[in-house]
Structure formats: structure tokens, C-alpha cells
Design a protein around this motif. Structure first.
Motif, PDB file in Angstrom:
ATOM      1  N   UNK A 159      -8.272  -6.754  -3.852  1.00 47.84           N
ATOM      2  CA  UNK A 159      -8.733  -6.863  -2.469  1.00 47.84           C
ATOM      3  C   UNK A 159      -9.852  -5.854  -2.207  1.00 47.84           C
ATOM      4  N   UNK A 160      -9.638  -4.630  -2.704  1.00 47.78           N
ATOM      5  CA  UNK A 160     -10.623  -3.574  -2.477  1.00 47.78           C
ATOM      6  C   UNK A 160     -11.908  -3.853  -3.270  1.00 47.78           C
ATOM      7  N   UNK A 161     -11.753  -4.369  -4.486  1.00 50.72           N
ATOM      8  CA  UNK A 161     -12.923  -4.660  -5.315  1.00 50.72           C
ATOM      9  C   UNK A 161     -13.807  -5.720  -4.668  1.00 50.72           C
ATOM     10  N   UNK A 162     -13.201  -6.608  -3.883  1.00 50.84           N
ATOM     11  CA  UNK A 162     -13.953  -7.708  -3.267  1.00 50.84           C
ATOM     12  C   UNK A 162     -14.625  -7.300  -1.957  1.00 50.84           C
ATOM     13  N   UNK A 221     -19.802  -5.444   4.908  1.00 52.05           N
ATOM     14  CA  UNK A 221     -19.411  -6.084   6.171  1.00 52.05           C
ATOM     15  C   UNK A 221     -17.903  -6.284   6.316  1.00 52.05           C
ATOM     16  N   UNK A 222     -17.139  -5.994   5.268  1.00 55.35           N
ATOM     17  CA  UNK A 222     -15.695  -6.220   5.347  1.00 55.35           C
ATOM     18  C   UNK A 222     -15.085  -5.315   6.417  1.00 55.35           C
ATOM     19  N   UNK A 227      -9.001   3.801  -0.975  1.00 60.97           N
ATOM     20  CA  UNK A 227      -8.320   2.732  -0.239  1.00 60.97           C
ATOM     21  C   UNK A 227      -7.126   2.213  -1.038  1.00 60.97           C
ATOM     22  N   UNK A 228      -7.271   2.157  -2.364  1.00 62.95           N
ATOM     23  CA  UNK A 228      -6.151   1.736  -3.213  1.00 62.95           C
ATOM     24  C   UNK A 228      -5.069   2.815  -3.211  1.00 62.95           C
ATOM     25  N   UNK A 229      -5.489   4.071  -3.437  1.00 59.78           N
ATOM     26  CA  UNK A 229      -4.522   5.155  -3.613  1.00 59.78           C
ATOM     27  C   UNK A 229      -3.785   5.508  -2.326  1.00 59.78           C
ATOM     28  N   UNK A 241     -17.585   4.037  -5.173  1.00 60.14           N
ATOM     29  CA  UNK A 241     -16.449   3.903  -6.090  1.00 60.14           C
ATOM     30  C   UNK A 241     -15.281   4.772  -5.629  1.00 60.14           C
ATOM     31  N   UNK A 242     -15.606   5.992  -5.221  1.00 62.15           N
ATOM     32  CA  UNK A 242     -14.553   6.899  -4.765  1.00 62.15           C
ATOM     33  C   UNK A 242     -13.846   6.358  -3.525  1.00 62.15           C
TER      34      UNK A 242
END
Lengths: 230, 89
Positions: B26-29, B33-34, B16-18, B10-11
Motif C-alpha cells: 500500500x505504501x509503495x503504491x 497525491x495520495x 508509514x510501514x513501521x 524512502x524514509x
């Protein structure tokens, strides 16, 4: 009250330094100590939008240029956090500040005034220094040079070093490594995401703005500054 | 407060958002493997500097820059695995 920016100066160490002001006729005069180095550029638009909002609420505010930064003619490499702390205290007197507002690295140099103090997202000097050192190392690596943190810190003991576009002298590097925000009387500390909603624009690689955050900062500063000082 | 392993992921998503300004959706998805470096235009070598310092602050870890190689930012999973390994140290 005018929402147009005005420009004033303060005098320090032989230079007149630039100050961006709104609402110069208001009773409350908030002196804003900006974030340091690149973080200042990333936050400037958000801050200036907050200043316009404050002027609309009849709260005057002034955004300092620190010597060696932004429009200043002074050399950055002779500055240190101690010098900048003296600058904030001196400029506050010259400009008639009633309150001090600081964020990020600004919280390292804001504690010498005796005025009520509002901080957002304080940061340790060591974190700022580390990020700049990593940026320098990454830049060198892309240019095909290998540099280590140890080498840079050793070089910084005897002369200025260039970190992420900033030429920092030995005193600045040493003080950044060892300085944390100091507690003072009449201090409030706001955390981003808890007290103020918005985004940590200071971390972003590209400067952005956040109108909602500017409005939230201005509303909180209005309420706080009405409750103390002045 | 020490971090429990499943809060690490979660952190990292919040980071990545901050730090990069990547859209929260995008980050939630993202899955293990991304791909990150080379796939996210926001993640360049300069942004990595800020990301590492924020990781240290938020996860209360120390990152030795000698530990960092290109594989670290290869995928979302490799970044989370690195952070978890650092917390155990």
C-alpha cells in the motif's frame, strides 16, 4: 523443562512485584527488562512468545513488572529511572539472574547489574518523553484544550503530570529528558532490521505480535547467552 | 550521515510501514497525491505523535510542534515536502 508460565515475585520498597517466568529450573536465567510505558504493552506478546521459545531451548527467562507498572501496587508518580535502575539490579540478585536483556526504554535502566547485557533497539529517554508529550497535547486538542510542551514541562518541575495515561513525577520527567543508554562492560547491541528481523512493534498504535521476530530474538538470545556469563 | 533529498521519500515510506503498520505494498503504491489523514484509518492523532518523533530520529531533524497544522498530513506529497524543508533548515 516446562513451557508453562510460572509466577514469582521480588521485593522492593515495601512491595512484592510480579515476575512472569519460564524455565525456572534451567541454568541460564535471563532477566528481561521491558520497554517503558505504553511500549511495554505493545511488545508484551512478542516478548512472551520469545520467552516460550527460549524455555523450549532450555533457557530460563523472567519478565519484570517495574514498580508502578502493569500489576504493581506501587505508585508510578514516585518512580524515576534511578529507582528503576536500582530495581533491576536488586531484582536480578533476588531472582538469580545470569544475564540481562533489555529493549527500547529498558536500555535506560539496565546498566547497574554487572551481568552480561543484550540490548535491542535502544532509545533515548528524550524521544520517549517527546512522544508522550505530543500524545498528551493531541489528546487535549481533541478535547478542545490547548496545551504546550513548555507549560507541561514547567508543571512537571513542581508536581506529577499526566502524559499519555502515565502519571509521571518531577524526577521521572527530568531523568527521561536527560538520560541515554549507558555503555557497560559485556554489552552487545542489536539493531532491528540488521541483526534481528522483525517489525518495530513498540511504535504501533495497536498492539500486535510477530511470531517470526519472537523466534529470531529467542535464537539470538540462546546463542549469545551460551557464549558468556552464567 | 546527512540525508540526501531522494532518500527522504524512502524514509517516509518506511516510517508509514513501521509506525502505522500499513502494508508495504500500500505504501509503495503511494504518490504525492495520495491522501493520508482521514484516508488511512491507522493515522489518528495519537499515531501522529509517534510518527513525528520517529521522523526526528531517522531524518535527524527537529520538529517544532507549532509548525504542525492539518495540512502536513493531508497527502503523502505534503509530508515528504515538509520533511525535505526541515532538512534544509
Amino acid at each position: 523443562m516446562s513451557l508453562r508460565p510460572e509466577f514469582r515475585t521480588y521485593h522492593f520498597a515495601g512491595h512484592d512485584e510480579h515476575v512472569l517466568c519460564f524455565g525456572t529450573a534451567s541454568n541460564r536465567q535471563l532477566l528481561i527488562v521491558p520497554p517503558l510505558f505504553d511500549e511495554m504493552n505493545r511488545c508484551r506478546r512478542m516478548l512472551v512468545q520469545a520467552m516460550r521459545e527460549l524455555a523450549g531451548r532450555d533457557v530460563g527467562c523472567m519478565l519484570l513488572d517495574l514498580p508502578g507498572c502493569n500489576e504493581s501496587h506501587a505508585a508510578l508518580e514516585v518512580q524515576s529511572l534511578s529507582t528503576w535502575r536500582a530495581v533491576v539490579a536488586d531484582a536480578g540478585e533476588q531472582l538469580g539472574a545470569t544475564h540481562i536483556v533489555s529493549l527500547r526504554g529498558g536500555t535506560l535502566i539496565d546498566a547497574g547489574t554487572g551481568l552480561p547485557l543484550w540490548r535491542l533497539a535502544p532509545v533515548k529517554g528524550a524521544s520517549l518523553l517527546k512522544t508522550m508529550i505530543r500524545t498528551r497535547i493531541a489528546g487535549d486538542k481533541e478535547a478542545g484544550r490547548s496545551t504546550s510542551e513548555t507549560e507541561l514541562l514547567a508543571a512537571a518541575q513542581s508536581g506529577p503530570i499526566e502524559l499519555a495515561g502515565n502519571r509521571l513525577g518531577p524526577a521521572m520527567v527530568a531523568e527521561l529528558a536527560s538520560t541515554e543508554p549507558q555503555d557497560t562492560a559485556q554489552l552487545v547491541v542489536r539493531a532491528l532490521g540488521q541483526d534481528i528481523s522483525g517489525s518495530p512493534l513498540w511504535l504501533r498504535a495497536e498492539p500486535q505480535d510477530d511470531a517470526a521476530m519472537s523466534a529470531a530474538v529467542a535464537a539470538d538470545l540462546d546463542q549469545w547467552s551460551a557464549s558468556c556469563g552464567g | 550521515m546527512p540525508f540526501v533529498p531522494d532518500s527522504v521519500e524512502t524514509t517516509i515510506r518506511e516510517l508509514l510501514v513501521d509506525v502505522l503498520g500499513v502494508a508495504p505494498a500500500t505504501v509503495a503504491a503511494m504518490t504525492d497525491d495520495t491522501p493520508l489523514f482521514g484516508a488511512l484509518p491507522e493515522l489518528d492523532s495519537m499515531a501522529v505523535a509517534g510518527l513525528l518523533t520517529e521522523m526526528e530520529d531517522r531524518l535527524e531533524i527537529m520538529i517544532d510542534d507549532d509548525d504542525i497544522d492539518g495540512d502536513l498530513f493531508e497527502s503523502f506529497g505534503s509530508l515528504v515536502a515538509f520533511a525535505k524543508a526541515k532538512i534544509k533548515e
